[in-house]
Each structure stands twice: as C-alpha cells, then as structure tokens.
Design a protein around this motif. Structure first.
Motif, PDB file in Angstrom:
ATOM      1  N   PRO A  49       0.836  -1.210   0.000  1.00 23.46           N
ATOM      2  CA  PRO A  49       0.000   0.000   0.000  1.00 23.46           C
ATOM      3  C   PRO A  49       0.868   1.256   0.000  1.00 23.46           C
ATOM      4  O   PRO A  49       2.009   1.229   0.453  1.00 23.46           O
ATOM      5  N   LEU A  50       0.318   2.332  -0.494  1.00 17.21           N
ATOM      6  CA  LEU A  50       1.067   3.588  -0.540  1.00 17.21           C
ATOM      7  C   LEU A  50       0.969   4.361   0.762  1.00 17.21           C
ATOM      8  O   LEU A  50       1.842   5.161   1.086  1.00 17.21           O
ATOM      9  N   ASN A  51      -0.128   4.138   1.514  1.00 15.39           N
ATOM     10  CA  ASN A  51      -0.383   4.918   2.717  1.00 15.39           C
ATOM     11  C   ASN A  51      -0.660   4.013   3.906  1.00 15.39           C
ATOM     12  O   ASN A  51      -1.033   2.852   3.738  1.00 15.39           O
ATOM     13  N   ASP A  74      -8.996  -1.931   7.419  1.00 17.26           N
ATOM     14  CA  ASP A  74      -9.191  -0.683   6.682  1.00 17.26           C
ATOM     15  C   ASP A  74     -10.027  -1.022   5.453  1.00 17.26           C
ATOM     16  O   ASP A  74      -9.546  -1.674   4.522  1.00 17.26           O
ATOM     17  N   THR A  75     -11.283  -0.603   5.460  1.00 17.89           N
ATOM     18  CA  THR A  75     -12.199  -0.979   4.370  1.00 17.89           C
ATOM     19  C   THR A  75     -11.773  -0.373   3.030  1.00 17.89           C
ATOM     20  O   THR A  75     -12.093  -0.932   1.986  1.00 17.89           O
ATOM     21  N   ASP A  76     -11.031   0.751   3.059  1.00 19.08           N
ATOM     22  CA  ASP A  76     -10.536   1.323   1.804  1.00 19.08           C
ATOM     23  C   ASP A  76      -9.424   0.478   1.187  1.00 19.08           C
ATOM     24  O   ASP A  76      -9.126   0.610   0.005  1.00 19.08           O
ATOM     25  N   SER A  77      -8.794  -0.376   1.977  1.00 19.22           N
ATOM     26  CA  SER A  77      -7.660  -1.160   1.488  1.00 19.22           C
ATOM     27  C   SER A  77      -8.060  -2.501   0.887  1.00 19.22           C
ATOM     28  O   SER A  77      -7.230  -3.189   0.301  1.00 19.22           O
ATOM     29  N   VAL A 101       0.377  -3.162  12.398  1.00 20.28           N
ATOM     30  CA  VAL A 101      -0.375  -3.009  11.157  1.00 20.28           C
ATOM     31  C   VAL A 101       0.264  -3.899  10.108  1.00 20.28           C
ATOM     32  O   VAL A 101       1.479  -3.844   9.895  1.00 20.28           O
ATOM     33  N   GLN A 102      -0.548  -4.719   9.454  1.00 24.85           N
ATOM     34  CA  GLN A 102      -0.042  -5.660   8.457  1.00 24.85           C
ATOM     35  C   GLN A 102      -0.874  -5.588   7.185  1.00 24.85           C
ATOM     36  O   GLN A 102      -2.062  -5.301   7.228  1.00 24.85           O
ATOM     37  N   TYR A 103      -0.220  -5.876   6.069  1.00 26.20           N
ATOM     38  CA  TYR A 103      -0.901  -6.023   4.785  1.00 26.20           C
ATOM     39  C   TYR A 103      -0.911  -7.514   4.482  1.00 26.20           C
ATOM     40  O   TYR A 103       0.150  -8.155   4.460  1.00 26.20           O
ATOM     41  N   GLY A 122       5.889   4.269   9.981  1.00 26.96           N
ATOM     42  CA  GLY A 122       5.205   4.999   8.920  1.00 26.96           C
ATOM     43  C   GLY A 122       5.500   4.541   7.507  1.00 26.96           C
ATOM     44  O   GLY A 122       5.015   5.129   6.554  1.00 26.96           O
ATOM     45  N   LYS A 123       6.318   3.478   7.356  1.00 33.97           N
ATOM     46  CA  LYS A 123       6.665   2.981   6.021  1.00 33.97           C
ATOM     47  C   LYS A 123       6.359   1.489   5.931  1.00 33.97           C
ATOM     48  O   LYS A 123       6.581   0.743   6.875  1.00 33.97           O
TER      49      LYS A 123
END
Length: 189
Positions: A49-51, A74-77, A101-103, A122-123
C-alpha cells in the motif's frame, strides 16, 4: 423416393455437421485444454500500500470471546484480486494500546492467508519470508478465520462484491465468530 432421399440426406448432413464440430474441439490431451483438469494457482503481483491505514475507514470486527487484541480492517484497502486473493490492511491493537499493522491476503479456495508486509515507523516493509499458511480456526486471536468466514469468502469461493463484504463487516451483519453453514444446516468445509 424423393422423400426418403431427402430424409437420408438430412441424416447424413447432421452426421457430417456433428463430426465437423467434434473435429473443431480437438483432443484435450493434445491441446492442453482439458476442462476437467485441476486449476493451477498463480498468484498475481502484490504491491505494498502507498499509505498507512485510514483511521476514518477502520472497521472493527469480532473475533472470539477469548481474543486478547482488538482487530480492525481498513475498508478502503480491501482489494478483490482476479487471482482469487482478497488483500487488506489489518490493525491489531493490544490491551496496552500498542498497534501492529499488516498487509495480508486470504485465499478462500484453500483457506490460507499470507502476510505481505508490516507498517514500521510509517513505512511499509515487505515481508521477505512470506508464505501461504493454513488459517487456524481454533486459536483465540483467529482474525484471519473470522474475516474469511464472516466477510471475504462465500464457503470456499472468494466473495467478488465489495458491497457484500462491507455489509458483512458491519457490526450488525458480521458472522466471523461462527462457521458458515449451507441451507441444510451442515457445516461447510
């Protein structure tokens, strides 16, 4: 005699047409298009993700009565991939307020999950040793099972409609703490 000749000609034309159709299909073993062959999973590319997660679109969801952490997605993700993977950002909050926080991604066909990366300072950092793992339904912090069973999967098929997923994630519709059943009341595999 003309009627019988026309009838024979009609039968012959049908047979020739059928043979022509069969010839066009080819041999599936030669062409490689066997309709009964199992599908081979091929994962698409995954970009980080970018953000960071958007606090205004975080949706908390119930995991289990024994869960120690609070879980939000995050529903936008949420990305419903054509490769059969639903990707999302999950935020895990400890009782002390610390967050991880994980993707991640979930495969409904094999009931597996994978971590793609973590948000650190933050990255986004890709997880180099990431691999597909079985989703465990029998642990207190079983959030992948809750997401798969409650929103992302329709039994062992990927839910393709984002509105259905968002509705299922809502506090009134989320069923992630229960195993889905079919119309006969039998548990799905």
């Amino acid at each position: 005699m003309t009627q019988s000749f026309q009838r024979i000609w009609s039968y012959l034309a049908c047979v020739l047409f059928s043979i022509g159709l069969i010839a066009c299909t080819g041999d599936p073993l030669i062409s490689g298009l066997d309709p009964f062959a199992p599908m081979v999973f091929k994962e698409g590319t995954t970009a980080m993700p970018l953000n960071p997660p958007n606090k205004s679109t975080l949706q908390s969801f119930y995991v289990s009565p024994q869960a120690i952490f609070k879980f939000s997605v995050d529903t936008d993700s949420i990305l419903i991939g054509a490769d059969g993977i639903t990707r999302y950002i999950v935020v895990m909050t400890s009782p002390s307020g610390d967050q991880q926080v994980q993707y991640e991604g979930i495969r409904c066909d094999s009931f597996q999950w994978r971590i793609y990366g973590n948000l650190e300072e933050g990255k986004w950092r890709a997880s180099p040793l990431s691999a597909w793992r079985a989703i465990n339904s029998n642990t207190p912090n079983r959030y992948q099972a809750a997401l798969a069973q409650g929103a992302f999967c329709n039994f062992n098929s990927q839910e393709k409609n984002i509105k259905t997923i968002l509705s299922a994630l809502g506090p009134n519709g989320f069923t992630g703490n229960t195993k889905p059943t079919n119309s006969n009341g039998l548990f799905a595999n």
